[in-house]
Design an enzyme around this catalytic site. Structure first.
Site, PDB file in Angstrom:
ATOM      1  N   LEU A 134      43.970  63.537  73.697  1.00 27.16           N
ATOM      2  CA  LEU A 134      43.798  63.964  72.315  1.00 27.16           C
ATOM      3  C   LEU A 134      42.398  63.598  71.838  1.00 27.16           C
ATOM      4  O   LEU A 134      41.781  62.657  72.342  1.00 27.16           O
ATOM      5  CB  LEU A 134      44.828  63.270  71.404  1.00 27.16           C
ATOM      6  CG  LEU A 134      46.310  63.546  71.681  1.00 27.16           C
ATOM      7  CD1 LEU A 134      47.172  62.685  70.777  1.00 27.16           C
ATOM      8  CD2 LEU A 134      46.650  65.014  71.498  1.00 27.16           C
ATOM      9  N   ASP A 135      41.911  64.342  70.823  1.00 23.63           N
ATOM     10  CA  ASP A 135      40.647  63.981  70.182  1.00 23.63           C
ATOM     11  C   ASP A 135      40.739  62.566  69.620  1.00 23.63           C
ATOM     12  O   ASP A 135      41.829  62.067  69.295  1.00 23.63           O
ATOM     13  CB  ASP A 135      40.334  64.941  69.029  1.00 23.63           C
ATOM     14  CG  ASP A 135      40.031  66.351  69.504  1.00 23.63           C
ATOM     15  OD1 ASP A 135      39.685  66.521  70.680  1.00 23.63           O
ATOM     16  OD2 ASP A 135      40.138  67.281  68.678  1.00 23.63           O
ATOM     17  N   ARG A 136      39.590  61.943  69.451  1.00 26.48           N
ATOM     18  CA  ARG A 136      39.541  60.559  68.982  1.00 26.48           C
ATOM     19  C   ARG A 136      40.338  60.351  67.698  1.00 26.48           C
ATOM     20  O   ARG A 136      41.092  59.383  67.572  1.00 26.48           O
ATOM     21  CB  ARG A 136      38.082  60.139  68.753  1.00 26.48           C
ATOM     22  CG  ARG A 136      37.930  58.726  68.196  1.00 26.48           C
ATOM     23  CD  ARG A 136      36.467  58.338  68.071  1.00 26.48           C
ATOM     24  NE  ARG A 136      36.343  56.986  67.551  1.00 26.48           N
ATOM     25  CZ  ARG A 136      36.233  56.673  66.276  1.00 26.48           C
ATOM     26  NH1 ARG A 136      36.206  57.643  65.357  1.00 26.48           N
ATOM     27  NH2 ARG A 136      36.136  55.425  65.885  1.00 26.48           N
ATOM     28  N   THR A 138      42.698  62.335  66.386  1.00 25.55           N
ATOM     29  CA  THR A 138      44.056  62.878  66.408  1.00 25.55           C
ATOM     30  C   THR A 138      45.004  61.805  66.919  1.00 25.55           C
ATOM     31  O   THR A 138      44.730  61.146  67.924  1.00 25.55           O
ATOM     32  CB  THR A 138      44.132  64.122  67.302  1.00 25.55           C
ATOM     33  OG1 THR A 138      43.242  65.116  66.798  1.00 25.55           O
ATOM     34  CG2 THR A 138      45.540  64.688  67.339  1.00 25.55           C
TER      35      THR A 138
END
Length: 297
Positions: A134-136, A138
């Site tokens: 996941l994105d940082r 998220t």
């Protein structure tokens, strides 16, 4: 770590071909050959060029893992483990934490923390294999394989679109409650940026399904299922229709009312277990910031 299969075919088959049917790659075979693993046929050392016959038992013994990933710096910050067995680990990632180490975050990413989790439990010969990152900023569910073979099988599942994720997102503006819609515009790189993406007719196919769960003056809570896996897909698609995610400053969202990151959470993860073939579904509650905001919509 040991895996066993009984060959049930009527005609003899090369051991190499049988192992390929089990998604044992050439790379993994090389690791077994050079790093201390074994391939046995009826308990005796087998050669991949030899043929096996019906009812013979093939055993694969994985070597302890080492190499570049053992340079990971363990982080001993506790992790929220939702599920664990011999093959898999499912973790609820908090926001503001990168999934993998980078130059900016070398010592504390989710992978570093899983490495520390393994160290505390004295797991020998295991290194983290992240499957769904996941994105940082998220939050939510992240799947790890605990060994190379599980990782290879889950990669096949990913390629065949058999791992399904649903997200909860807070978007700006109002939607009709319980409305459902799809966005299918392609996505490509934004010019002059290494990270940002945009809707681009020449980009990659992208499809996202949305359902509005709650809507008010402060925004809307959406249940989102990406049907493809493009970088920043949900964020780009929301921004493209004039409803960027709250807190998503990269794509035009506002930071307000306690939200200091894009309001996106991986809520549900569903897949078939790569070894047991059991259907697995996990859910993770909203992180505190999104949960508190949702109460006021």
């Amino acid at each position: 770590m040991k895996f066993e299969w009984r060959y049930l075919g009527e005609s003899p088959i090369k051991l190499r071909s049988f192992l390929k049917q089990q998604y044992v790659s050439r790379r993994l075979l090389a690791k077994i050959r050079h790093e201390g693993g074994q391939i046995l046929v009826d308990g005796k050392e087998g050669r991949t060029v030899d043929k096996i016959n019906k009812q013979q038992i093939v055993t694969l013994i994985l070597p302890a893992e080492h190499g570049r990933k053992t340079d990971l710096v363990p982080s001993y910050v506790p992790i929220d483990v939702l599920y664990e067995d011999r093959d898999l680990l499912v973790v609820n990632k908090p926001p503001h934490l990168t999934s993998v180490p980078s130059q900016l975050y070398r010592d504390d990413s989710l992978v570093n923390r899983v490495c520390g989790y393994y160290a505390v439990r004295n797991y020998q010969g295991l290194i983290p294999h992240i499957v769904s990152r996941l994105d940082r900023d998220t939050s939510g569910l992240v799947l790890f394989a605990k060994h190379r073979y599980a990782h290879a099988l889950l990669d096949v599942s990913m390629q065949q679109h058999e791992i399904h994720k649903q997200y909860l997102a807070l978007a700006t503006g109002r939607f009709a409650k319980q409305s459902e819609f799809d966005i299918t515009t392609p996505i490509g790189r934004a010019p002059n940026s290494l990270f940002k993406r945009q809707v681009d007719v020449n980009g990659q196919e992208a499809s996202t399904h949305f359902k509005c769960l709650k809507s008010g003056v402060l925004g809307s809570l959406l249940l989102v299922q990406p049907l493809t896996g493009r970088t920043h897909q949900i964020r780009v698609h929301c921004a493209s229709i004039g409803h960027p995610l709250l807190g998503d400053t990269m794509y035009g969202g506002d930071l307000s009312n306690g939200l200091t990151r894009q309001a996106l959470h991986c809520y549900q993860l569903s897949f078939k277990h790569p070894l047991t073939k059991k259907d697995m579904t996990f859910t993770a509650p909203l992180a505190v910031d999104m949960s508190d905001y949702t109460k006021n919509i």
